[in-house]
Design an enzyme around this catalytic site. Structure first.
Site, mmCIF file in Angstrom:
data_model
loop_
_atom_site.group_PDB
_atom_site.id
_atom_site.type_symbol
_atom_site.label_atom_id
_atom_site.label_comp_id
_atom_site.label_asym_id
_atom_site.label_seq_id
_atom_site.Cartn_x
_atom_site.Cartn_y
_atom_site.Cartn_z
ATOM 1 N N CYS A 75 0.690 -1.082 0.084
ATOM 2 C CA CYS A 75 0.016 0.142 -0.004
ATOM 3 C C CYS A 75 0.858 1.169 -0.060
ATOM 4 O O CYS A 75 1.747 1.263 0.868
ATOM 5 C CB CYS A 75 -0.596 -0.099 1.364
ATOM 6 N N CYS A 78 0.330 3.294 3.647
ATOM 7 C CA CYS A 78 0.828 2.718 4.906
ATOM 8 C C CYS A 78 1.874 1.675 4.619
ATOM 9 O O CYS A 78 2.405 1.187 5.782
ATOM 10 C CB CYS A 78 -0.358 2.476 5.823
ATOM 11 N N CYS A 123 -7.136 -1.074 1.422
ATOM 12 C CA CYS A 123 -6.332 -1.490 2.561
ATOM 13 C C CYS A 123 -6.682 -1.679 3.702
ATOM 14 O O CYS A 123 -7.424 -0.786 4.395
ATOM 15 C CB CYS A 123 -4.947 -0.444 2.321
ATOM 16 N N CYS A 126 -4.897 0.966 6.473
ATOM 17 C CA CYS A 126 -5.188 2.515 6.575
ATOM 18 C C CYS A 126 -6.489 2.861 5.847
ATOM 19 O O CYS A 126 -6.933 4.003 5.594
ATOM 20 C CB CYS A 126 -3.957 3.342 5.705
ATOM 21 N N CYS A 146 -8.233 -5.202 -9.953
ATOM 22 C CA CYS A 146 -7.999 -4.078 -10.874
ATOM 23 C C CYS A 146 -7.658 -2.876 -10.093
ATOM 24 O O CYS A 146 -8.263 -2.385 -9.322
ATOM 25 C CB CYS A 146 -9.210 -3.902 -11.731
HETATM 26 ZN ZN LIG Z 1 -2.386 0.972 3.405
#
Ligand SMILES: [Zn+2]
Length: 159
Positions: A75, A78, A123, A126, A146
């Protein structure tokens, strides 16, 4: 400060960084929350628009479309690892596509931005928006995650 104590500090710092960077997601991660102003400061304008405003980058715009190396996709908000390169495939859509996320890495919700419902995913740590999941992916999962490339950070496997 002596030469030996300098050496000791250097070794300790390197070991800590290496451990943190190679731990994949397991179970439900502890939440990572920032204020909107903090996110704006932390992220590039393009990443902020996708991660915090559920924007979509232009198709074909991400260098990660052509990324073929082994490693993990983290991510960009984070640094939680979300996908392994083993589950990436060429979907022909112009966005980095994966058939299976790492266990516990993502949360989903249904959005109606295009009238027809779509499944949004983000995610798990976060809650940064990553992309949408569709049911036209390859085996074994049949899913196509996607993903916006700007919401990801590729971390090549150390050899
Ligand atoms: Zn994250």
């Amino acid at each position: 400060m002596s030469f030996l104590s300098l050496l000791g500090l250097g070794t300790k710092a390197t070991a800590t960084t290496a451990t943190a960077a190679t731990t994949p997601a397991a179970g439900a991660p502890a939440p990572f929350r920032l204020t909107d102003a903090e996110w704006q400061k932390r992220l590039s304008p393009a990443a902020y628009r996708v991660l915090r405003r559920e924007g979509t980058e232009a198709a074909g715009s991400s260098p990660l479309n052509a990324e073929k190396r082994k490693g993990f996709y983290h991510c960009a908000g984070c640094d939680l690892p979300l996908f392994s390169s083993d589950t990436k495939y060429e979907s022909g859509t112009g966005w980095p596509s994966f058939h299976t996320p790492l266990p516990g890495a993502l949360g989903t919700k249904t959005d109606f931005k295009l009238i027809l419902p779509r499944t949004e995913y983000h995610c798990a740590r976060c809650e940064g928006h990553q992309g949408h999941v569709f049911n036209d992916g390859p085996r074994p999962s049949g899913k196509r995650y996607c993903n916006n490339g700007v919401a990801l950070k590729f971390v090549p496997a150390s050899t």
